[in-house]
Design a protein around this motif. Structure first.
Motif, PDB file in Angstrom:
ATOM      1  N   MET A   1     -16.479  -5.047   9.963  1.00  0.00           N
ATOM      2  CA  MET A   1     -16.178  -5.069   8.481  1.00  0.00           C
ATOM      3  C   MET A   1     -14.746  -5.661   7.978  1.00  0.00           C
ATOM      4  SD  MET A   1     -15.614  -1.196   6.345  1.00  0.00           S
ATOM      5  CE  MET A   1     -17.061  -0.985   5.689  1.00  0.00           C
ATOM      6  N   ASN A   2     -15.058  -6.363   6.378  1.00  0.00           N
ATOM      7  CA  ASN A   2     -14.001  -7.212   6.202  1.00  0.00           C
ATOM      8  C   ASN A   2     -13.289  -5.798   4.942  1.00  0.00           C
ATOM      9  OD1 ASN A   2     -14.524  -9.352   7.619  1.00  0.00           O
ATOM     10  ND2 ASN A   2     -16.224 -10.120   6.561  1.00  0.00           N
ATOM     11  N   TYR A   3     -12.348  -6.537   5.116  1.00  0.00           N
ATOM     12  CA  TYR A   3     -11.700  -5.777   4.084  1.00  0.00           C
ATOM     13  C   TYR A   3     -10.801  -6.554   3.152  1.00  0.00           C
ATOM     14  CZ  TYR A   3     -11.869  -1.582   7.217  1.00  0.00           C
ATOM     15  OH  TYR A   3     -11.937  -0.596   7.831  1.00  0.00           O
ATOM     16  N   ILE A   4     -11.355  -6.087   1.699  1.00  0.00           N
ATOM     17  CA  ILE A   4     -10.336  -7.441   0.894  1.00  0.00           C
ATOM     18  C   ILE A   4      -9.007  -7.460   1.008  1.00  0.00           C
ATOM     19  CG2 ILE A   4      -9.862  -7.215  -1.422  1.00  0.00           C
ATOM     20  CD1 ILE A   4     -12.508  -5.937  -1.986  1.00  0.00           C
ATOM     21  N   HIS A   5      -8.118  -8.337   1.211  1.00  0.00           N
ATOM     22  CA  HIS A   5      -6.764  -9.166   1.573  1.00  0.00           C
ATOM     23  C   HIS A   5      -5.936  -8.595   0.200  1.00  0.00           C
ATOM     24  CE1 HIS A   5      -3.088 -10.701   1.514  1.00  0.00           C
ATOM     25  NE2 HIS A   5      -3.269 -11.282   2.789  1.00  0.00           N
ATOM     26  N   PRO A   6      -5.102  -7.995   0.489  1.00  0.00           N
ATOM     27  CA  PRO A   6      -4.052  -6.910  -0.329  1.00  0.00           C
ATOM     28  C   PRO A   6      -3.604  -8.033  -1.934  1.00  0.00           C
ATOM     29  CG  PRO A   6      -3.633  -6.176   1.250  1.00  0.00           C
ATOM     30  CD  PRO A   6      -4.036  -7.449   1.570  1.00  0.00           C
ATOM     31  N   TRP A   7      -3.434  -9.173  -1.748  1.00  0.00           N
ATOM     32  CA  TRP A   7      -3.505  -9.833  -2.587  1.00  0.00           C
ATOM     33  C   TRP A   7      -4.130  -9.883  -3.947  1.00  0.00           C
ATOM     34  CZ3 TRP A   7      -6.496 -13.478  -4.011  1.00  0.00           C
ATOM     35  CH2 TRP A   7      -7.307 -14.243  -3.460  1.00  0.00           C
ATOM     36  N   ARG A   8      -5.551  -9.581  -3.426  1.00  0.00           N
ATOM     37  CA  ARG A   8      -6.445 -10.109  -4.443  1.00  0.00           C
ATOM     38  C   ARG A   8      -6.518  -8.558  -5.803  1.00  0.00           C
ATOM     39  NH1 ARG A   8     -12.646 -12.385  -2.292  1.00  0.00           N
ATOM     40  NH2 ARG A   8     -11.679 -14.267  -0.614  1.00  0.00           N
ATOM     41  N   ILE A   9      -6.068  -7.928  -5.442  1.00  0.00           N
ATOM     42  CA  ILE A   9      -6.516  -6.051  -5.831  1.00  0.00           C
ATOM     43  C   ILE A   9      -4.890  -6.948  -6.678  1.00  0.00           C
ATOM     44  CG2 ILE A   9      -6.171  -3.762  -5.446  1.00  0.00           C
ATOM     45  CD1 ILE A   9      -8.548  -4.980  -4.424  1.00  0.00           C
ATOM     46  N   VAL A  10      -3.867  -6.826  -5.862  1.00  0.00           N
ATOM     47  CA  VAL A  10      -2.901  -7.336  -7.052  1.00  0.00           C
ATOM     48  C   VAL A  10      -3.179  -8.355  -8.135  1.00  0.00           C
ATOM     49  CG1 VAL A  10      -0.269  -8.168  -6.645  1.00  0.00           C
ATOM     50  CG2 VAL A  10      -0.752  -7.141  -4.827  1.00  0.00           C
ATOM     51  N   LYS A  11      -3.754  -9.204  -7.995  1.00  0.00           N
ATOM     52  CA  LYS A  11      -3.998 -10.708  -8.744  1.00  0.00           C
ATOM     53  C   LYS A  11      -4.784  -9.744  -9.807  1.00  0.00           C
ATOM     54  CE  LYS A  11      -5.282 -14.888  -9.520  1.00  0.00           C
ATOM     55  NZ  LYS A  11      -6.547 -16.142  -8.664  1.00  0.00           N
ATOM     56  N   LYS A  12      -6.013  -9.213  -9.635  1.00  0.00           N
ATOM     57  CA  LYS A  12      -6.994  -7.972 -10.575  1.00  0.00           C
ATOM     58  C   LYS A  12      -5.517  -7.061 -10.998  1.00  0.00           C
ATOM     59  CE  LYS A  12     -10.683  -8.479  -8.255  1.00  0.00           C
ATOM     60  NZ  LYS A  12     -12.100  -8.992  -9.593  1.00  0.00           N
ATOM     61  N   VAL A  13      -4.791  -6.427 -10.264  1.00  0.00           N
ATOM     62  CA  VAL A  13      -4.088  -5.287 -11.175  1.00  0.00           C
ATOM     63  C   VAL A  13      -3.236  -5.951 -12.469  1.00  0.00           C
ATOM     64  CG1 VAL A  13      -2.246  -4.138 -11.247  1.00  0.00           C
ATOM     65  CG2 VAL A  13      -4.531  -3.286  -9.806  1.00  0.00           C
ATOM     66  N   ILE A  14      -2.771  -7.248 -11.906  1.00  0.00           N
ATOM     67  CA  ILE A  14      -1.577  -7.976 -12.596  1.00  0.00           C
ATOM     68  C   ILE A  14      -2.624  -8.153 -14.192  1.00  0.00           C
ATOM     69  CG2 ILE A  14      -0.619  -9.830 -12.592  1.00  0.00           C
ATOM     70  CD1 ILE A  14       0.711  -9.504 -10.294  1.00  0.00           C
ATOM     71  N   GLU A  15      -3.794  -8.682 -13.394  1.00  0.00           N
ATOM     72  CA  GLU A  15      -4.687  -9.558 -15.178  1.00  0.00           C
ATOM     73  C   GLU A  15      -5.272  -8.505 -15.842  1.00  0.00           C
ATOM     74  OE1 GLU A  15      -7.767 -11.530 -12.626  1.00  0.00           O
ATOM     75  OE2 GLU A  15      -6.378 -12.888 -12.402  1.00  0.00           O
ATOM     76  N   LYS A  16      -5.282  -7.095 -14.930  1.00  0.00           N
ATOM     77  CA  LYS A  16      -5.692  -5.580 -16.431  1.00  0.00           C
ATOM     78  C   LYS A  16      -4.922  -5.515 -17.634  1.00  0.00           C
ATOM     79  CE  LYS A  16     -10.352  -5.289 -14.174  1.00  0.00           C
ATOM     80  NZ  LYS A  16     -11.153  -3.910 -13.648  1.00  0.00           N
ATOM     81  N   SER A  17      -3.431  -5.408 -16.763  1.00  0.00           N
ATOM     82  CA  SER A  17      -2.951  -5.324 -16.898  1.00  0.00           C
ATOM     83  C   SER A  17      -1.819  -5.693 -18.792  1.00  0.00           C
ATOM     84  CB  SER A  17      -1.241  -4.928 -16.446  1.00  0.00           C
ATOM     85  OG  SER A  17      -0.877  -6.882 -15.950  1.00  0.00           O
ATOM     86  N   GLY A  18      -2.541  -7.378 -18.118  1.00  0.00           N
ATOM     87  CA  GLY A  18      -2.130  -8.356 -19.761  1.00  0.00           C
ATOM     88  C   GLY A  18      -0.979  -8.632 -19.332  1.00  0.00           C
ATOM     89  N   PHE A  19      -0.004  -8.699 -18.242  1.00  0.00           N
ATOM     90  CA  PHE A  19       1.334  -9.222 -17.783  1.00  0.00           C
ATOM     91  C   PHE A  19       0.793 -10.836 -17.683  1.00  0.00           C
ATOM     92  CE2 PHE A  19       2.742  -4.660 -16.485  1.00  0.00           C
ATOM     93  CZ  PHE A  19       2.963  -4.092 -18.461  1.00  0.00           C
ATOM     94  N   LEU A  20       1.701 -11.594 -17.895  1.00  0.00           N
ATOM     95  CA  LEU A  20       2.163 -12.619 -17.388  1.00  0.00           C
ATOM     96  C   LEU A  20       2.348 -12.935 -15.724  1.00  0.00           C
ATOM     97  CD1 LEU A  20       3.790 -15.023 -20.136  1.00  0.00           C
ATOM     98  CD2 LEU A  20       1.139 -14.832 -19.325  1.00  0.00           C
ATOM     99  N   GLN A  21       2.801 -13.232 -15.035  1.00  0.00           N
ATOM    100  CA  GLN A  21       2.721 -13.360 -14.037  1.00  0.00           C
ATOM    101  C   GLN A  21       4.734 -13.703 -13.823  1.00  0.00           C
ATOM    102  OE1 GLN A  21       1.056 -15.560 -10.376  1.00  0.00           O
ATOM    103  NE2 GLN A  21       2.915 -16.396  -9.476  1.00  0.00           N
ATOM    104  N   LYS A  22       5.371 -14.147 -14.367  1.00  0.00           N
ATOM    105  CA  LYS A  22       6.659 -14.023 -14.358  1.00  0.00           C
ATOM    106  C   LYS A  22       7.360 -12.609 -15.331  1.00  0.00           C
ATOM    107  CE  LYS A  22       9.929 -16.734 -17.151  1.00  0.00           C
ATOM    108  NZ  LYS A  22      10.431 -17.494 -18.321  1.00  0.00           N
ATOM    109  N   ASP A  23       6.400 -11.834 -16.050  1.00  0.00           N
ATOM    110  CA  ASP A  23       7.277 -10.313 -16.169  1.00  0.00           C
ATOM    111  C   ASP A  23       6.515  -9.982 -15.585  1.00  0.00           C
ATOM    112  OD1 ASP A  23       7.250 -11.914 -19.553  1.00  0.00           O
ATOM    113  OD2 ASP A  23       4.643 -11.182 -19.513  1.00  0.00           O
ATOM    114  N   THR A  24       5.912  -9.683 -14.697  1.00  0.00           N
ATOM    115  CA  THR A  24       5.494  -9.221 -14.059  1.00  0.00           C
ATOM    116  C   THR A  24       6.478  -8.952 -12.336  1.00  0.00           C
ATOM    117  OG1 THR A  24       2.610  -8.858 -13.894  1.00  0.00           O
ATOM    118  CG2 THR A  24       3.771  -8.563 -12.018  1.00  0.00           C
ATOM    119  N   ALA A  25       6.623  -9.889 -12.211  1.00  0.00           N
ATOM    120  CA  ALA A  25       7.908  -9.949 -11.452  1.00  0.00           C
ATOM    121  C   ALA A  25       9.401  -9.353 -11.644  1.00  0.00           C
ATOM    122  CB  ALA A  25       8.418 -12.420 -10.728  1.00  0.00           C
ATOM    123  N   ILE A  26       9.323  -9.688 -13.118  1.00  0.00           N
ATOM    124  CA  ILE A  26      10.632  -8.990 -13.980  1.00  0.00           C
ATOM    125  C   ILE A  26      10.297  -8.151 -13.602  1.00  0.00           C
ATOM    126  CG2 ILE A  26      11.881  -8.807 -16.142  1.00  0.00           C
ATOM    127  CD1 ILE A  26      11.049 -11.555 -16.696  1.00  0.00           C
TER     128      ILE A  26
END
Length: 77
Positions: A1-26
């Motif tokens: 069974m393959n598991y989704i890499h956590p980075w995919r979820i982090v990326k989607k959550v950031i995208e859905k939040s409307g934050f830019l990557q820079k804002d999220t890092a802050i």
């Protein structure tokens, strides 16, 4: 069974939040480079990072850590 890499979820959550990557890092109190490394699958989600993700996105730390652990176990097999 393959598991989704956590980075995919982090990326989607950031995208859905409307934050830019820079804002999220802050908001996470990490460097933009570190966040980029997580999003690109070069860094793991640690306990410290999971707790920071909770503060910004209100998902449980156990969710992030379990996702990372399942992925790690899957690629180790």
């Amino acid at each position: 069974m393959n598991y989704i890499h956590p980075w995919r979820i982090v990326k989607k959550v950031i995208e859905k939040s409307g934050f830019l990557q820079k804002d999220t890092a802050i908001k996470l109190w990490i460097s933009e480079k570190h966040l980029s490394q997580i999003i690109n699958g070069h860094k793991r989600i640690t306990i410290k990072t999971a707790l920071k993700l909770v503060n910004v996105f209100e998902w449980q730390a156990s969710f992030w850590l379990n996702l990372q652990q399942k992925y790690d176990l899957n690629i180790t097999k």
